[in-house]
Design a protein around this motif. Structure first.
Motif, short mmCIF file in Angstrom:
data_model
loop_
_atom_site.label_atom_id
_atom_site.label_comp_id
_atom_site.label_asym_id
_atom_site.label_seq_id
_atom_site.Cartn_x
_atom_site.Cartn_y
_atom_site.Cartn_z
N GLU A 43 0.82 -1.21 0.00
CA GLU A 43 0.00 0.00 0.00
C GLU A 43 0.86 1.27 0.00
O GLU A 43 0.57 2.22 -0.74
CB GLU A 43 -0.92 -0.01 1.23
CG GLU A 43 -2.00 -1.07 1.17
CD GLU A 43 -2.87 -1.08 2.41
OE1 GLU A 43 -4.02 -1.54 2.32
OE2 GLU A 43 -2.40 -0.62 3.46
N ALA A 44 1.93 1.27 0.80
CA ALA A 44 2.78 2.46 0.87
C ALA A 44 3.52 2.71 -0.45
O ALA A 44 3.56 3.84 -0.95
CB ALA A 44 3.77 2.32 2.02
N ASN A 45 4.10 1.66 -1.03
CA ASN A 45 4.85 1.83 -2.27
C ASN A 45 3.93 2.11 -3.45
O ASN A 45 4.29 2.89 -4.35
CB ASN A 45 5.69 0.58 -2.55
CG ASN A 45 6.93 0.50 -1.69
OD1 ASN A 45 7.98 1.05 -2.00
ND2 ASN A 45 6.81 -0.19 -0.56
N TYR A 46 2.75 1.50 -3.47
CA TYR A 46 1.83 1.77 -4.58
C TYR A 46 1.31 3.20 -4.53
O TYR A 46 1.13 3.85 -5.57
CB TYR A 46 0.67 0.79 -4.55
CG TYR A 46 -0.30 0.95 -5.70
CD1 TYR A 46 0.12 0.75 -7.01
CD2 TYR A 46 -1.61 1.33 -5.47
CE1 TYR A 46 -0.76 0.90 -8.07
CE2 TYR A 46 -2.50 1.48 -6.53
CZ TYR A 46 -2.07 1.27 -7.82
OH TYR A 46 -2.94 1.43 -8.88
N LYS A 47 1.08 3.71 -3.34
CA LYS A 47 0.65 5.10 -3.20
C LYS A 47 1.74 6.06 -3.66
O LYS A 47 1.47 7.12 -4.25
CB LYS A 47 0.27 5.37 -1.75
CG LYS A 47 -0.28 6.76 -1.51
CD LYS A 47 -0.68 6.93 -0.05
CE LYS A 47 -1.25 8.33 0.19
NZ LYS A 47 -1.64 8.51 1.62
N ARG A 48 2.99 5.69 -3.42
CA ARG A 48 4.11 6.56 -3.79
C ARG A 48 4.49 6.43 -5.26
O ARG A 48 4.91 7.41 -5.89
CB ARG A 48 5.31 6.22 -2.90
CG ARG A 48 6.55 7.03 -3.17
CD ARG A 48 7.60 6.74 -2.11
NE ARG A 48 7.96 5.34 -2.09
CZ ARG A 48 8.95 4.80 -2.82
NH1 ARG A 48 9.65 5.55 -3.66
NH2 ARG A 48 9.22 3.51 -2.72
N LEU A 49 4.34 5.21 -5.84
CA LEU A 49 4.81 4.96 -7.21
C LEU A 49 3.67 4.71 -8.20
O LEU A 49 3.92 4.15 -9.27
CB LEU A 49 5.75 3.75 -7.21
CG LEU A 49 6.97 3.83 -6.30
CD1 LEU A 49 7.67 2.49 -6.25
CD2 LEU A 49 7.93 4.91 -6.81
N LYS A 50 2.46 5.09 -7.88
CA LYS A 50 1.32 4.77 -8.74
C LYS A 50 1.47 5.36 -10.13
O LYS A 50 1.28 4.68 -11.15
CB LYS A 50 0.02 5.26 -8.09
CG LYS A 50 -1.23 4.88 -8.87
CD LYS A 50 -2.48 5.28 -8.13
CE LYS A 50 -3.72 4.86 -8.90
NZ LYS A 50 -4.97 5.25 -8.17
#
Length: 249
Positions: free
Chosen positions: A87-94
């Motif tokens: 969730e954290a990486n997808y929010k940052r790298l979407k």
């Protein structure tokens, strides 16, 4: 043998041996390097997938956690950490994930690339199609998928659907008569109706109870108490034949 003395500084803090200090610093640097490599690998894998795949994995993990909590099953720390990292990486790298995915889709495909969605539709036109050995028409490893066309040529592109779906009519069959509506004549329809009515009558006859004759061959009425001579029968059971029970004689 005396006890080993420990060195302390003026503040009372233990003075570490220089060799131990070097090993501790090396171990700390190695842990930091390993942590950074894992983070880079996780990010690289996310950038190599599509946004739909990442969202699907997040939904699957959430559903699995809710199912386990409802069943009072412990959720492991590894599963919780993975969901948090996703969730954290997808929010940052979407946005970056979306851009790289669109770029991969726009790149020209290799000659060995197989579009299985396309192959599902045109599998029978594949030169590798076999109804038993290879019903999907997939090419072997290292070979290019080719399609047969109605004109006899073999090309990389699949044939048009209109030509592929048009099946030749059976020889000697011209199709139904357009004047007859559904393809049957009026005489044939009436014959079918009469046959159906006869079958229904036969079924009704089978359900009825069989009728018994009203008289016997000698002229005697069934259920009467007199014989063919008109004399009444004697009361009681008829006499037994002597030969039937020889021991009684």
């Amino acid at each position: 043998m005396g006890k080993k003395e420990k060195l302390h500084d003026a503040g009372g803090k233990k003075i570490m041996h220089p060799a131990d200090a070097v090993r501790r610093q090396a171990k700390k640097r190695k842990l930091e390097k390993t942590k950074q490599e894992r983070a880079d690998n996780f990010e690289r894998k996310m950038l190599g997938t599509s946004p739909e795949e990442v969202e699907h994995e997040i939904r699957a993990l959430k559903f699995d956690h809710e199912r386990k909590r409802a069943a009072k099953i412990e959720v492991t720390k590894h599963a919780q950490d993975r969901l948090t990292r996703l969730e954290a990486n997808y929010k940052r790298l979407k946005e970056t994930i979306q851009e790289k995915h669109e770029k991969r889709q726009a790149e020209p495909k290799s000659s060995l690339h197989v579009n299985f969605e396309e192959l599902k539709i045109h599998r029978k036109s594949s030169i590798f199609y076999h109804p038993i050995n290879n019903p999907y028409g997939a090419p072997p490893n290292g070979q290019t998928l080719m399609y047969r066309h109605p004109d006899g040529s073999v090309k990389r592109e699949p044939p048009p659907l209109a030509q592929e779906d048009a099946a030749p009519a059976a020889p000697g069959f011209d199709g139904p008569n357009p004047d007859s509506g559904s393809g049957e004549s009026e005489d044939g329809a009436s014959d079918k109706r009469e046959a159906k009515e006869e079958d229904d009558d036969d079924d009704d006859d089978d359900d009825m109870e069989p009728m018994l004759p009203s008289s016997l061959p000698g002229g005697m009425q069934i259920g009467s108490a007199s014989s063919s001579t008109g004399r009444p029968l004697p009361p009681g059971m008829p006499p037994l034949a002597p030969w039937a029970f020889p021991g009684l004689g």
